[in-house]
Design an enzyme around this catalytic site. Structure first.
Site, PDB file in Angstrom:
ATOM      1  N   HIS A 184      85.415  20.714  49.205  1.00  0.00           N
ATOM      2  CA  HIS A 184      84.633  20.102  50.287  1.00  0.00           C
ATOM      3  C   HIS A 184      85.135  20.665  51.616  1.00  0.00           C
ATOM      4  O   HIS A 184      86.233  20.344  52.053  1.00  0.00           O
ATOM      5  CB  HIS A 184      84.842  18.580  50.202  1.00  0.00           C
ATOM      6  CG  HIS A 184      84.186  17.796  51.295  1.00  0.00           C
ATOM      7  ND1 HIS A 184      84.491  16.471  51.532  1.00  0.00           N
ATOM      8  CD2 HIS A 184      83.245  18.134  52.221  1.00  0.00           C
ATOM      9  CE1 HIS A 184      83.764  16.023  52.546  1.00  0.00           C
ATOM     10  NE2 HIS A 184      83.018  17.012  52.997  1.00  0.00           N
ATOM     11  N   MET A 231      85.304  20.839  55.430  1.00  0.00           N
ATOM     12  CA  MET A 231      85.031  20.155  56.696  1.00  0.00           C
ATOM     13  C   MET A 231      85.512  21.097  57.784  1.00  0.00           C
ATOM     14  O   MET A 231      86.530  20.863  58.449  1.00  0.00           O
ATOM     15  CB  MET A 231      85.748  18.798  56.723  1.00  0.00           C
ATOM     16  CG  MET A 231      85.064  17.772  55.827  1.00  0.00           C
ATOM     17  SD  MET A 231      86.147  16.444  55.314  1.00  0.00           S
ATOM     18  CE  MET A 231      86.903  17.206  53.883  1.00  0.00           C
ATOM     19  N   ASP A 273      89.808  18.573  49.778  1.00  0.00           N
ATOM     20  CA  ASP A 273      89.299  18.381  51.134  1.00  0.00           C
ATOM     21  C   ASP A 273      89.911  19.400  52.083  1.00  0.00           C
ATOM     22  O   ASP A 273      91.091  19.302  52.444  1.00  0.00           O
ATOM     23  CB  ASP A 273      89.622  16.962  51.605  1.00  0.00           C
ATOM     24  CG  ASP A 273      88.730  15.939  50.930  1.00  0.00           C
ATOM     25  OD1 ASP A 273      87.498  16.110  50.982  1.00  0.00           O
ATOM     26  OD2 ASP A 273      89.260  14.980  50.330  1.00  0.00           O
ATOM     27  N   SER A 313      90.435  12.761  45.039  1.00  0.00           N
ATOM     28  CA  SER A 313      90.706  13.655  46.168  1.00  0.00           C
ATOM     29  C   SER A 313      92.205  13.823  46.314  1.00  0.00           C
ATOM     30  O   SER A 313      92.933  12.843  46.541  1.00  0.00           O
ATOM     31  CB  SER A 313      90.145  13.073  47.459  1.00  0.00           C
ATOM     32  OG  SER A 313      90.760  13.738  48.562  1.00  0.00           O
TER      33      SER A 313
HETATM   34  C1  DX5 Z   1      87.370  12.172  53.935  1.00  0.00           C
HETATM   35  C2  DX5 Z   1      87.537  13.030  52.688  1.00  0.00           C
HETATM   36  C3  DX5 Z   1      87.606  12.219  51.452  1.00  0.00           C
HETATM   37  C4  DX5 Z   1      88.777  11.318  51.389  1.00  0.00           C
HETATM   38  C5  DX5 Z   1      88.448  10.143  50.553  1.00  0.00           C
HETATM   39  O1  DX5 Z   1      87.297  12.960  55.037  1.00  0.00           O
HETATM   40  O2  DX5 Z   1      86.454  13.918  52.560  1.00  0.00           O
HETATM   41  O3  DX5 Z   1      87.506  13.006  50.279  1.00  0.00           O
HETATM   42  O4  DX5 Z   1      89.932  11.915  50.930  1.00  0.00           O
HETATM   43  O5  DX5 Z   1      89.528   9.279  50.610  1.00  0.00           O
HETATM   44  P1  DX5 Z   1      89.438   7.752  50.256  1.00  0.00           P
HETATM   45  O6  DX5 Z   1      88.941   7.653  48.850  1.00  0.00           O
HETATM   46  O7  DX5 Z   1      90.841   7.282  50.424  1.00  0.00           O
HETATM   47  O8  DX5 Z   1      88.474   7.131  51.225  1.00  0.00           O
HETATM   48 ZN    ZN Z   2      85.909  15.019  50.530  1.00  0.00          ZN
END
Ligand code: DX5
Ligand code: ZN
Length: 229
Positions: free
Chosen positions: A70, A72, A39, A12
């Site tokens: 992704h 959100m 993200d 990510s």
């Molecule tokens: C969380 C994101 C993830 C995040 C994961 O809201 O969707 O993709 O970046 O990060 P780590 O691997 O650091 O938990």
């Molecule tokens: Zn994510």
């Protein structure tokens, strides 16, 4: 994109250097990333704000593997075409983001992308039962979305249930949040094939010291593969 259930590591870029995305993407791909996970946060569905379609479009030429976006955000539907135009290969929307995920998934496929549906930790596996035939990927959140570097929440029962619901259908199970060499074997053994990892991949490395990314990716991959063989 051809389908298989081998372990795929999707760093990510939320944990990358925000002033240097192009070089960061090139570095993680050169170091063995299978997909690049992006993200998108709106400061409304989640309490954090990242980037939108113009930024994602600017990442596109640097991504030679798979651009896994992704969302959100809420609402989703008004932005689907913009992410198709930006070049997303996979577009994932949260089931909690609106009342009409069925329609959203149809629209994502109609725009030429693979369609993903993400589930927050509080949402049960059953919620996607009637969406599976419209879905190419189910993303199981193992943190409450919004930030990188959070503590892993154990969702292995949910993953197992999804894996059995999916059966032979060509649907990826992606895990997002707190994935590292300790947690990767748990989710891989439960049936996940795509492992998103932000902090576990980027920690200790940089574009000037990219071997660390390679070692971090390898550590997550070997931990996961050891649980599936
Ligand atoms: C969380 C994101 C993830 C995040 C994961 O809201 O969707 O993709 O970046 O990060 P780590 O691997 O650091 O938990
Ligand atoms: Zn994510």
């Amino acid at each position: 994109m051809s389908f298989d259930r081998s372990i795929k590591i999707a760093p990510s870029i939320l944990s990358a250097d925000f002033a240097n995305f192009g070089a960061e993407i090139q570095a993680i791909e050169a170091q063995g990333a299978d997909w690049v996970h992006i993200d998108v946060m709106d400061g409304h569905f989640v309490p954090n704000l990242t980037f939108g379609p113009p930024a994602v479009k600017a990442f596109r030429p640097h991504v030679k593997t798979v651009m896994d976006v992704h969302l959100m955000i809420t609402p989703v539907d008004p932005y689907i075409q913009a992410y198709a135009d930006a070049g997303a290969d996979i577009l994932t929307a949260h089931i909690e983001a609106g009342a009409h995920t069925h329609r959203t998934l149809q629209a994502i496929r109609a725009a030429g992308m693979k369609a993903g549906v993400a589930l927050n930790p509080g949402t049960p596996a059953d919620a996607v039962e009637h969406l599976l035939d419209l879905t190419d990927l189910v993303c199981v959140m193992t943190v409450n979305p919004g930030f990188g570097g959070q503590k892993f929440i154990d969702m292995t029962n949910k993953i197992r249930k999804l894996r059995s619901m999916i059966g032979d259908r060509p649907i990826h199970i992606e895990i997002d949040g707190g994935v590292d060499p300790k947690t990767a074997p748990l989710v891989a053994a439960a049936g996940a094939d795509v492992l998103v990892a932000g902090s576990a991949v980027f920690k200790g490395g940089s574009v000037d010291n990219p071997d660390v990314y390679g070692a971090n990716i390898k550590a997550v991959r070997s931990a996961a593969e050891s649980a599936t063989s």
